[in-house]
Design a protein around this motif. Structure first.
Motif, PDB file in Angstrom:
ATOM      1  N   ALA A 131      35.225  21.250  -9.602  1.00 22.95           N
ATOM      2  CA  ALA A 131      34.921  21.217 -11.035  1.00 22.95           C
ATOM      3  C   ALA A 131      35.987  21.972 -11.815  1.00 22.95           C
ATOM      4  O   ALA A 131      36.501  23.000 -11.355  1.00 22.95           O
ATOM      5  N   PRO A 132      36.329  21.509 -13.028  1.00 24.56           N
ATOM      6  CA  PRO A 132      37.317  22.212 -13.854  1.00 24.56           C
ATOM      7  C   PRO A 132      36.873  23.634 -14.188  1.00 24.56           C
ATOM      8  O   PRO A 132      35.680  23.909 -14.354  1.00 24.56           O
ATOM      9  N   ALA A 133      37.830  24.539 -14.288  1.00 26.23           N
ATOM     10  CA  ALA A 133      37.528  25.948 -14.556  1.00 26.23           C
ATOM     11  C   ALA A 133      36.777  26.114 -15.881  1.00 26.23           C
ATOM     12  O   ALA A 133      35.895  26.964 -15.998  1.00 26.23           O
ATOM     13  N   ALA A 134      37.118  25.304 -16.887  1.00 25.76           N
ATOM     14  CA  ALA A 134      36.477  25.434 -18.194  1.00 25.76           C
ATOM     15  C   ALA A 134      34.977  25.164 -18.105  1.00 25.76           C
ATOM     16  O   ALA A 134      34.167  25.835 -18.758  1.00 25.76           O
ATOM     17  N   LEU A 135      34.595  24.194 -17.287  1.00 23.69           N
ATOM     18  CA  LEU A 135      33.177  23.888 -17.133  1.00 23.69           C
ATOM     19  C   LEU A 135      32.467  25.017 -16.396  1.00 23.69           C
ATOM     20  O   LEU A 135      31.335  25.374 -16.733  1.00 23.69           O
ATOM     21  N   ARG A 136      33.125  25.602 -15.412  1.00 23.95           N
ATOM     22  CA  ARG A 136      32.510  26.706 -14.680  1.00 23.95           C
ATOM     23  C   ARG A 136      32.297  27.908 -15.595  1.00 23.95           C
ATOM     24  O   ARG A 136      31.261  28.576 -15.547  1.00 23.95           O
ATOM     25  N   GLU A 137      33.272  28.184 -16.450  1.00 23.94           N
ATOM     26  CA  GLU A 137      33.153  29.322 -17.375  1.00 23.94           C
ATOM     27  C   GLU A 137      32.061  29.073 -18.411  1.00 23.94           C
ATOM     28  O   GLU A 137      31.329  29.986 -18.784  1.00 23.94           O
ATOM     29  N   SER A 138      31.940  27.831 -18.875  1.00 29.04           N
ATOM     30  CA  SER A 138      30.886  27.488 -19.829  1.00 29.04           C
ATOM     31  C   SER A 138      29.510  27.703 -19.213  1.00 29.04           C
ATOM     32  O   SER A 138      28.598  28.261 -19.843  1.00 29.04           O
ATOM     33  N   LEU A 139      29.364  27.294 -17.969  1.00 31.72           N
ATOM     34  CA  LEU A 139      28.092  27.481 -17.280  1.00 31.72           C
ATOM     35  C   LEU A 139      27.749  28.957 -17.132  1.00 31.72           C
ATOM     36  O   LEU A 139      26.593  29.360 -17.299  1.00 31.72           O
ATOM     37  N   ALA A 140      28.732  29.767 -16.820  1.00 28.58           N
ATOM     38  CA  ALA A 140      28.501  31.194 -16.634  1.00 28.58           C
ATOM     39  C   ALA A 140      27.978  31.833 -17.923  1.00 28.58           C
ATOM     40  O   ALA A 140      27.030  32.633 -17.903  1.00 28.58           O
TER      41      ALA A 140
ATOM     42  N   ILE B 115      26.301  20.442 -16.006  1.00 26.74           N
ATOM     43  CA  ILE B 115      26.067  20.132 -14.595  1.00 26.74           C
ATOM     44  C   ILE B 115      26.028  18.637 -14.358  1.00 26.74           C
ATOM     45  O   ILE B 115      26.563  18.126 -13.362  1.00 26.74           O
ATOM     46  N   HIS B 116      25.445  17.882 -15.272  1.00 26.27           N
ATOM     47  CA  HIS B 116      25.411  16.425 -15.111  1.00 26.27           C
ATOM     48  C   HIS B 116      26.830  15.831 -15.171  1.00 26.27           C
ATOM     49  O   HIS B 116      27.128  14.856 -14.467  1.00 26.27           O
ATOM     50  N   ARG B 117      27.690  16.429 -15.987  1.00 23.30           N
ATOM     51  CA  ARG B 117      29.087  15.964 -16.015  1.00 23.30           C
ATOM     52  C   ARG B 117      29.759  16.196 -14.665  1.00 23.30           C
ATOM     53  O   ARG B 117      30.497  15.337 -14.156  1.00 23.30           O
ATOM     54  N   ILE B 118      29.489  17.353 -14.063  1.00 28.53           N
ATOM     55  CA  ILE B 118      30.071  17.651 -12.753  1.00 28.53           C
ATOM     56  C   ILE B 118      29.516  16.707 -11.692  1.00 28.53           C
ATOM     57  O   ILE B 118      30.260  16.187 -10.845  1.00 28.53           O
ATOM     58  N   ILE B 119      28.214  16.463 -11.735  1.00 26.47           N
ATOM     59  CA  ILE B 119      27.597  15.543 -10.765  1.00 26.47           C
ATOM     60  C   ILE B 119      28.208  14.154 -10.883  1.00 26.47           C
ATOM     61  O   ILE B 119      28.559  13.519  -9.874  1.00 26.47           O
ATOM     62  N   SER B 120      28.362  13.681 -12.112  1.00 24.27           N
ATOM     63  CA  SER B 120      28.943  12.341 -12.324  1.00 24.27           C
ATOM     64  C   SER B 120      30.358  12.260 -11.779  1.00 24.27           C
ATOM     65  O   SER B 120      30.746  11.263 -11.150  1.00 24.27           O
TER      66      SER B 120
END
Length: 459
Positions: A158-167, A209-214
């Motif tokens: 997963a892109p780092a930006a998405l991981r940081e947003s989730l955090a 999370i749904h974006r990552i799953i897709s």
């Protein structure tokens, strides 16, 4: 929700309408620790919620082991499901066995060495950014270590930006859910600024999370992480292609949210507490430094080092006894039952506090003392399994207990190989029990570089 049978002793100090809410909010830990003096099971009322607090170790174990009768529920888990969903940590008994079967392979012992490589690498990456003589926000740093580790082991692609947003969203949700569990739902519906932030974080985290799953499904590659395993998981008891044979996208999302919280928040806070305790117990810190100097070859702890990191592991275990991340647990009775020889109606909320249990003088010698040696081979035999609840018990025992202990041990050893953290004179550190996981508030320490044997530092 049915009311508990108040032939049980009621805790003193209740006031009209609010019950024990003010005492609980003023100091939840002190309130919980006061209850065993009134009996093995004590009735309380927090705002609109009535509950029975179980204080005896054997009764506590029965509640945890009999998860069909004492199901996941109550004011804590009912509200936690709002953002964690119906994952393994929050789902009711009827869903748990299927989920556990499907997810268990991801936590098989054979996978730990691979996870451990990421744990070591991410701990090293964070501590290499420190500079000697600087003051650091310890909880922020340990959370960063745990977050990076969690991201690398759950969804490495997963892109780092998405991981940081989730955090960021997880922090907002974890803080907000504790406040909401004490409020009636009609009051919680009022659109205050905090409620709007909470709702936005909840919606955004699900979308992320749904974006990552897709993306993972489109890629259709095995990245060797938890996300890949979740998407490939199959229920061996279900017919191939049958409904429920594989996890749906919503089910995968709920598992990811559960793992994110359980790993990032709980281990990050446990590590922060460990560094705090070592800062105020220099002799224990010296023993830790001697161990990592003798065991580690290049200043980074590895999976192969774990058997020899006994002092490190005992420090983590004792830290989580004093400050168990899951300090408060709730259950709901599904049928009329008995507990401690007394009737408990179906629909009764039952409360368990690992923090309370871990601080009882009849269960632990000198319970307020930080004493890692109590977990040595001989002394540990004297501690009842019913008295140690860091990872729960029974079928609902934390599926990631070995994962969590491995991560915390490797991270602490890696930090200790390079750094000594000193308390800041005059700063007060308090436990902050106003979240799902028990963390420190105001924990800032000064970094002091140390020269470990065989390690060349450049800080």
């Amino acid at each position: 929700m049915m009311q508990a049978d108040y032939s049980f002793v009621t805790a003193p100090g209740a006031v009209p309408l609010l019950g024990h809410t003010l005492r609980f909010l003023r100091d939840p830990l002190r309130f919980l620790r006061s209850l065993p003096a009134f009996g093995d099971i004590v009735a309380i009322r927090i705002g609109p919620f009535s509950a029975l607090v179980v204080c005896a170790p054997e009764l506590t174990r029965r509640v945890l082991v009999d998860d069909r009768t004492f199901d996941k529920g109550g004011f804590l888990f009912d509200r936690s499901r709002e953002f964690l969903g119906n994952g393994l940590g929050t789902c009711p008994h009827k869903d748990h066995r299927r989920q556990r079967r499907m997810i268990q392979p991801a936590f098989h012992q054979a996978r730990l060495p691979g996870y451990a490589r990421e744990m070591s690498a991410q701990a090293r990456a964070v501590v290499e950014t420190w500079q000697s003589g600087r003051t650091v926000d310890v909880l922020a740093e340990t959370t960063a270590i745990s977050l990076r580790t969690t991201a690398a082991t759950i969804f490495s692609a997963a892109p780092a930006a998405l991981r940081e947003s989730l955090a960021a969203d997880l922090a907002t949700l974890e803080e907000g859910v504790f406040r909401r569990m004490l409020l009636p739902r009609h009051v919680d519906a009022v659109p205050t600024p905090g409620k709007r932030r909470y709702d936005r974080a909840q919606a955004r985290s699900r979308q992320t999370i749904h974006r990552i799953i897709s993306a993972y499904r489109a890629d259709n590659a095995d990245h060797g992480d938890l996300m890949s395993l979740l998407l490939a998981a199959q229920d061996d008891l279900a017919a191939p292609g049958a409904v429920g044979a594989r996890l749906s996208d919503d089910e995968v999302r709920d598992q990811v949210m559960s793992f994110l919280f359980a790993s990032t928040d709980t281990i990050g806070k446990a590590l922060a507490w460990a560094l705090y305790l070592l800062g105020s117990h220099p002799r224990t810190a010296e023993r830790l430094h001697a161990e990592v100097d003798a065991v580690l070859t290049d200043g980074v702890a590895t999976f192969e080092d774990l058997p020899r990191l006994e002092e490190t592991r005992n420090i983590i275990t004792e830290t989580m006894r004093l400050y168990p991340p899951g300090w408060l647990l709730t259950r709901t009775t599904t049928v009329d039952t008995e507990l401690g020889g007394r009737h408990v109606p179906a629909g009764t909320d039952v409360v368990i506090s690992p923090y309370q249990m871990h601080h009882r003088a009849d269960l632990y010698t000198d319970p307020e003392r930080f004493d890692p040696d109590r977990w040595g081979p001989e002394r540990a035999k004297a501690i009842s399994r019913s008295a140690h609840l860091t990872f729960g018990a029974g079928a609902r025992k934390c599926i990631g207990d070995s994962y969590g202990m491995t991560e915390a041990t490797l991270a602490l050893a890696t930090i200790a190989a390079r750094w000594r953290l000193e308390p800041i004179p005059g700063r007060k550190v308090k436990a902050a029990p106003y979240a799902l996981a028990l963390g420190p508030k105001g924990l800032f320490m000064r970094t002091v570089v140390r020269q470990a044997k065989g390690v060349r530092n450049s800080y």
